[in-house]
Write a protein that holds these residues in place. Structure first.
Motif, PDB file in Angstrom:
ATOM      1  N   ASN A  13       0.778  -1.248   0.000  1.00 50.73           N
ATOM      2  CA  ASN A  13       0.000   0.000   0.000  1.00 50.73           C
ATOM      3  C   ASN A  13       0.810   1.300   0.000  1.00 50.73           C
ATOM      4  O   ASN A  13       0.286   2.333   0.436  1.00 50.73           O
ATOM      5  CB  ASN A  13      -0.938   0.019   1.213  1.00 50.73           C
ATOM      6  CG  ASN A  13      -2.158  -0.859   1.012  1.00 50.73           C
ATOM      7  OD1 ASN A  13      -2.016  -2.068   0.845  1.00 50.73           O
ATOM      8  ND2 ASN A  13      -3.342  -0.286   1.002  1.00 50.73           N
ATOM      9  N   GLU A  14       2.060   1.285  -0.441  1.00 50.80           N
ATOM     10  CA  GLU A  14       2.852   2.526  -0.417  1.00 50.80           C
ATOM     11  C   GLU A  14       2.141   3.677  -1.134  1.00 50.80           C
ATOM     12  O   GLU A  14       2.071   4.802  -0.632  1.00 50.80           O
ATOM     13  CB  GLU A  14       4.247   2.313  -1.048  1.00 50.80           C
ATOM     14  CG  GLU A  14       5.274   1.634  -0.156  1.00 50.80           C
ATOM     15  CD  GLU A  14       5.099   0.117  -0.079  1.00 50.80           C
ATOM     16  OE1 GLU A  14       4.270  -0.432  -0.828  1.00 50.80           O
ATOM     17  OE2 GLU A  14       5.794  -0.522   0.744  1.00 50.80           O
ATOM     18  N   GLU A  15       1.611   3.396  -2.328  1.00 52.73           N
ATOM     19  CA  GLU A  15       0.976   4.467  -3.114  1.00 52.73           C
ATOM     20  C   GLU A  15      -0.265   5.011  -2.401  1.00 52.73           C
ATOM     21  O   GLU A  15      -0.479   6.219  -2.312  1.00 52.73           O
ATOM     22  CB  GLU A  15       0.563   3.951  -4.503  1.00 52.73           C
ATOM     23  CG  GLU A  15       1.705   3.777  -5.482  1.00 52.73           C
ATOM     24  CD  GLU A  15       2.523   2.496  -5.265  1.00 52.73           C
ATOM     25  OE1 GLU A  15       2.242   1.753  -4.312  1.00 52.73           O
ATOM     26  OE2 GLU A  15       3.460   2.272  -6.062  1.00 52.73           O
ATOM     27  N   PHE A  28      -2.876  -9.448  -2.185  1.00 50.02           N
ATOM     28  CA  PHE A  28      -2.858 -10.493  -3.203  1.00 50.02           C
ATOM     29  C   PHE A  28      -1.595 -10.364  -4.025  1.00 50.02           C
ATOM     30  O   PHE A  28      -1.284  -9.282  -4.533  1.00 50.02           O
ATOM     31  CB  PHE A  28      -4.090 -10.409  -4.115  1.00 50.02           C
ATOM     32  CG  PHE A  28      -4.297 -11.677  -4.908  1.00 50.02           C
ATOM     33  CD1 PHE A  28      -5.128 -12.682  -4.435  1.00 50.02           C
ATOM     34  CD2 PHE A  28      -3.626 -11.885  -6.108  1.00 50.02           C
ATOM     35  CE1 PHE A  28      -5.296 -13.872  -5.142  1.00 50.02           C
ATOM     36  CE2 PHE A  28      -3.783 -13.069  -6.820  1.00 50.02           C
ATOM     37  CZ  PHE A  28      -4.625 -14.061  -6.345  1.00 50.02           C
ATOM     38  N   ARG A  29      -0.863 -11.451  -4.142  1.00 54.51           N
ATOM     39  CA  ARG A  29       0.283 -11.507  -5.060  1.00 54.51           C
ATOM     40  C   ARG A  29       0.131 -12.809  -5.827  1.00 54.51           C
ATOM     41  O   ARG A  29       0.059 -13.878  -5.224  1.00 54.51           O
ATOM     42  CB  ARG A  29       1.622 -11.470  -4.288  1.00 54.51           C
ATOM     43  CG  ARG A  29       1.847 -10.125  -3.607  1.00 54.51           C
ATOM     44  CD  ARG A  29       3.174 -10.007  -2.892  1.00 54.51           C
ATOM     45  NE  ARG A  29       3.230  -8.723  -2.179  1.00 54.51           N
ATOM     46  CZ  ARG A  29       4.198  -8.358  -1.350  1.00 54.51           C
ATOM     47  NH1 ARG A  29       5.220  -9.169  -1.122  1.00 54.51           N
ATOM     48  NH2 ARG A  29       4.164  -7.184  -0.741  1.00 54.51           N
ATOM     49  N   ASP A  30       0.095 -12.664  -7.128  1.00 56.17           N
ATOM     50  CA  ASP A  30      -0.173 -13.842  -7.957  1.00 56.17           C
ATOM     51  C   ASP A  30       1.122 -14.627  -8.139  1.00 56.17           C
ATOM     52  O   ASP A  30       1.685 -14.683  -9.233  1.00 56.17           O
ATOM     53  CB  ASP A  30      -0.773 -13.390  -9.298  1.00 56.17           C
ATOM     54  CG  ASP A  30      -1.580 -14.510  -9.937  1.00 56.17           C
ATOM     55  OD1 ASP A  30      -1.545 -15.645  -9.420  1.00 56.17           O
ATOM     56  OD2 ASP A  30      -2.236 -14.241 -10.959  1.00 56.17           O
ATOM     57  N   ILE A  85      12.667 -18.718   7.311  1.00 60.18           N
ATOM     58  CA  ILE A  85      11.347 -18.262   6.843  1.00 60.18           C
ATOM     59  C   ILE A  85      11.269 -16.761   7.102  1.00 60.18           C
ATOM     60  O   ILE A  85      11.432 -16.319   8.247  1.00 60.18           O
ATOM     61  CB  ILE A  85      10.220 -18.969   7.627  1.00 60.18           C
ATOM     62  CG1 ILE A  85      10.343 -20.484   7.496  1.00 60.18           C
ATOM     63  CG2 ILE A  85       8.846 -18.482   7.154  1.00 60.18           C
ATOM     64  CD1 ILE A  85       9.467 -21.253   8.483  1.00 60.18           C
ATOM     65  N   GLU A  86      10.991 -16.008   6.052  1.00 60.02           N
ATOM     66  CA  GLU A  86      10.927 -14.550   6.202  1.00 60.02           C
ATOM     67  C   GLU A  86       9.556 -14.170   6.772  1.00 60.02           C
ATOM     68  O   GLU A  86       8.543 -14.315   6.096  1.00 60.02           O
ATOM     69  CB  GLU A  86      11.125 -13.903   4.823  1.00 60.02           C
ATOM     70  CG  GLU A  86      11.043 -12.401   4.856  1.00 60.02           C
ATOM     71  CD  GLU A  86      10.670 -11.810   3.495  1.00 60.02           C
ATOM     72  OE1 GLU A  86      11.007 -12.407   2.458  1.00 60.02           O
ATOM     73  OE2 GLU A  86      10.016 -10.755   3.495  1.00 60.02           O
ATOM     74  N   VAL A  87       9.552 -13.688   8.019  1.00 51.51           N
ATOM     75  CA  VAL A  87       8.268 -13.341   8.653  1.00 51.51           C
ATOM     76  C   VAL A  87       8.036 -11.837   8.704  1.00 51.51           C
ATOM     77  O   VAL A  87       7.011 -11.382   9.227  1.00 51.51           O
ATOM     78  CB  VAL A  87       8.136 -13.960  10.061  1.00 51.51           C
ATOM     79  CG1 VAL A  87       8.021 -15.473   9.972  1.00 51.51           C
ATOM     80  CG2 VAL A  87       9.305 -13.553  10.956  1.00 51.51           C
TER      81      VAL A  87
HETATM   82  C1  P5A Z   1       6.506  -3.583   3.773  1.00 46.89           C
HETATM   83  C2  P5A Z   1       5.098  -3.339   4.164  1.00 46.89           C
HETATM   84  C3  P5A Z   1       6.324  -5.136   1.792  1.00 46.89           C
HETATM   85  O1  P5A Z   1       5.397  -5.449   1.085  1.00 46.89           O
HETATM   86  N1  P5A Z   1       5.353  -2.916   1.877  1.00 46.89           N
HETATM   87  C4  P5A Z   1       4.435  -2.757   2.964  1.00 46.89           C
HETATM   88  C5  P5A Z   1       6.501  -3.698   2.285  1.00 46.89           C
HETATM   89  N2  P5A Z   1       7.239  -5.997   2.238  1.00 46.89           N
HETATM   90  S1  P5A Z   1       7.310  -7.548   1.844  1.00 46.89           S
HETATM   91  O2  P5A Z   1       8.536  -8.044   2.399  1.00 46.89           O
HETATM   92  O3  P5A Z   1       7.140  -7.742   0.453  1.00 46.89           O
HETATM   93  O4  P5A Z   1       6.128  -8.274   2.567  1.00 46.89           O
HETATM   94  C6  P5A Z   1       6.020  -8.214   3.991  1.00 46.89           C
HETATM   95  C7  P5A Z   1       5.873  -9.613   4.550  1.00 46.89           C
HETATM   96  O5  P5A Z   1       4.709 -10.249   4.025  1.00 46.89           O
HETATM   97  C8  P5A Z   1       4.906 -11.640   3.988  1.00 46.89           C
HETATM   98  N3  P5A Z   1       4.613 -12.173   2.637  1.00 46.89           N
HETATM   99  C9  P5A Z   1       3.844 -13.255   2.398  1.00 46.89           C
HETATM  100  N4  P5A Z   1       3.169 -14.071   3.231  1.00 46.89           N
HETATM  101  C10 P5A Z   1       2.476 -15.087   2.685  1.00 46.89           C
HETATM  102  N5  P5A Z   1       2.421 -15.328   1.360  1.00 46.89           N
HETATM  103  C11 P5A Z   1       3.071 -14.526   0.482  1.00 46.89           C
HETATM  104  N6  P5A Z   1       2.984 -14.751  -0.828  1.00 46.89           N
HETATM  105  C12 P5A Z   1       3.825 -13.432   0.994  1.00 46.89           C
HETATM  106  N7  P5A Z   1       4.586 -12.443   0.444  1.00 46.89           N
HETATM  107  C13 P5A Z   1       5.052 -11.702   1.449  1.00 46.89           C
HETATM  108  C14 P5A Z   1       6.361 -11.905   4.365  1.00 46.89           C
HETATM  109  O6  P5A Z   1       6.425 -12.293   5.721  1.00 46.89           O
HETATM  110  C15 P5A Z   1       6.996 -10.541   4.175  1.00 46.89           C
HETATM  111  O7  P5A Z   1       8.117 -10.354   5.022  1.00 46.89           O
END
Ligand code: P5A
Length: 450
Positions: A110-112, A139-141, A282-284
């Motif tokens: 949501n930056e924009e 949502f990310r496809d 795991i990137e949290v």
């Molecule tokens: C930070 C907040 C952003 O989108 N914009 C707003 C910046 N960061 S990020 O790293 O791309 O996403 C933040 C966290 O969201 C989780 N994440 C996901 N979780 C589940 N499924 C996915 N496909 C997915 N993509 C991102 C991650 O934990 C990420 O660190």
């Protein structure tokens, strides 16, 4: 909650589609149901944990002075054309047309939108610093959604955005987020290590990811083993103190810890060999400082102390709320099922009646149920007419950290059994003692919210 009145569709068989343990256990415990690739319904047990995670995030954001709001999931493409990301974002963005043929998109971040809100309502440096955040579906496809909620297409994110006059103020906001995230993850029973990472589609070149070490993690990470000894604990931080927040950042980021995106073999080799670790994580969460990338492109300026207009300094900060369920289970389970940390558990204690229908066990369970609730805790009472073995297996699978077992033989001597899911250890005590013990166990968890 009484199990006979609950909706918890536990599966007997291992679901074939699940490749990793957290996905398998979430399906088996009846926490989620897949509706389409990477899209899940949250069944009651999963929804409870999701809410517990959100509650911790909200409490810690409030503590840091950040302000909650809610932005929509659907966004106008025009906003993204202003920043240039409409074209850059690629196929991960779900693009939609409404009936008037206007271009919309389901927000991947949501930056924009938040920059648009800022420029509409904030005019002066006197209204800064400001950090707005929300917890909203994204949502990310993803090309390959997999591992259940770990890499979903629709997923829940906490995303926060700071607005500051100077670069120094924005870096303080960055540090504040780092501190609040360390506290949040520890309250969820996790060790999440900040590691230098890459800005990717969000931008900026100063960013840290928070990684939970786990074999099934999607990121390759390199770190100095000393970093795993660091604990945030219950230290009190003044979030307005630049020095205090900076000191925490330095403490937690001065040792080598990087994802493969920014890995520097020469720096890594400089660590004594016995402390060098290569692992998966795991990137949290991830925090970003990107300065004026969006404010300049979208004309988000403030009048500064000297009367001239300058683009506002910004960063954004995300927590993968729905992914955290998977991460917590990956970090905390055994071959019988999940082991929830006390901070996020869907129910605080399971009450198992070994002889349903027996007047004395029934009334002892009812009394325990009432007394546990009176402590402000949430019990799950297995009041089904089932064998003890089946009741224990269900409790082990769904992972409640504590279980009270009530049987006629024990009760005759005024004894029940309190069992720890983590250690498997059982201790006999009176029902009153069991309730008092639960009070002690959960007091620090309840106090952490204050
Ligand atoms: C930070 C907040 C952003 O989108 N914009 C707003 C910046 N960061 S990020 O790293 O791309 O996403 C933040 C966290 O969201 C989780 N994440 C996901 N979780 C589940 N499924 C996915 N496909 C997915 N993509 C991102 C991650 O934990 C990420 O660190």
């Amino acid at each position: 909650m009484r199990l006979t009145r609950y909706f918890m569709p536990v599966l007997k068989e291992d679901p074939k589609e699940a490749q990793i343990v957290s996905h398998r256990l979430m399906l088996r415990a009846g926490m989620i149901k897949q509706q389409a690739a990477g899209i899940y319904s949250w069944l009651p047990l999963g929804f409870k944990v999701l809410n517990n995670i959100q509650r911790i995030v909200h409490e810690e954001q409030a503590r840091a002075g950040h302000i909650a709001m809610l932005m929509p999931t659907l966004q106008s493409a025009d906003l993204w054309r202003e920043s240039g990301r409409y074209d850059d974002y690629g196929e991960e963005m779900l693009r939609i047309k409404d009936r008037h043929k206007r271009d919309l998109l389901y927000g991947p971040t949501n930056e924009e939108m938040v920059t648009d809100i800022f420029r509409s309502h904030v005019n002066s440096y006197k209204d800064l610093p400001l950090t707005l955040y929300h917890i909203q579906w994204k949502f990310r496809d993803e090309i390959r959604p997999r591992f259940g909620v770990m890499r979903g297409r629709e997923f829940l994110m906490k995303d926060g955005y700071n607005f500051d006059l100077t670069r120094a103020d924005a870096l303080h906001a960055y540090n504040r987020h780092l501190v609040s995230y360390l506290r949040s993850y520890e309250r969820m029973g996790l060790q999440a290590i900040p590691m230098r990472a890459d800005g990717g589609p969000i931008g900026g070149d100063y960013t840290h990811e928070f990684l939970v070490l786990a074999e099934t993690g999607e990121s390759e990470v390199f770190y100095d083993s000393e970093i795993t000894d660091l604990k945030f604990g219950d230290r009190q931080i003044d979030y307005d103190s630049v020095e205090q927040c900076q000191a925490v950042l330095e403490e937690f980021t001065s040792r080598y810890a990087r994802t493969d995106e920014t890995h520097d073999a020469a720096l890594f080799e400089a660590i004594p060999e016995e402390r060098r670790r290569t692992a998966r994580g795991i990137e949290v969460g991830q925090i970003f400082y990107f300065g004026t990338k969006y404010s300049e492109a979208m004309g988000a300026t403030v009048v500064g102390p000297d009367g001239s207009r300058t683009p506002v300094e910004m960063g954004s900060h995300g927590i993968g709320v729905s992914r955290l369920l998977g991460a917590i289970i990956e970090a905390s389970h055994d071959d019988k099922g999940i082991i929830w940390p006390e901070g996020v558990t869907p129910f605080h204690v399971g009450i198992v009646n070994l002889k349903q229908g027996d007047a004395s066990t029934d009334s002892a369970c009812e009394a325990l149920y009432r007394e546990v609730k009176a402590l402000g805790l949430d019990p799950l009472y297995d009041d089904r007419d089932e064998r003890a073995g089946a009741k224990f297996a269900t409790m082990d699978l769904i992972g409640l950290p504590w279980r009270i077992t009530v049987g006629p033989r024990g009760l005759a001597a005024n004894k029940v059994e309190l069992t720890s899911r983590r250690t498997g250890q059982s201790v006999e005590m009176s029902p009153q003692e069991a309730v008092a013990r639960l009070h002690e166990i959960y007091k620090p968890v309840q106090d952490a919210a204050l």
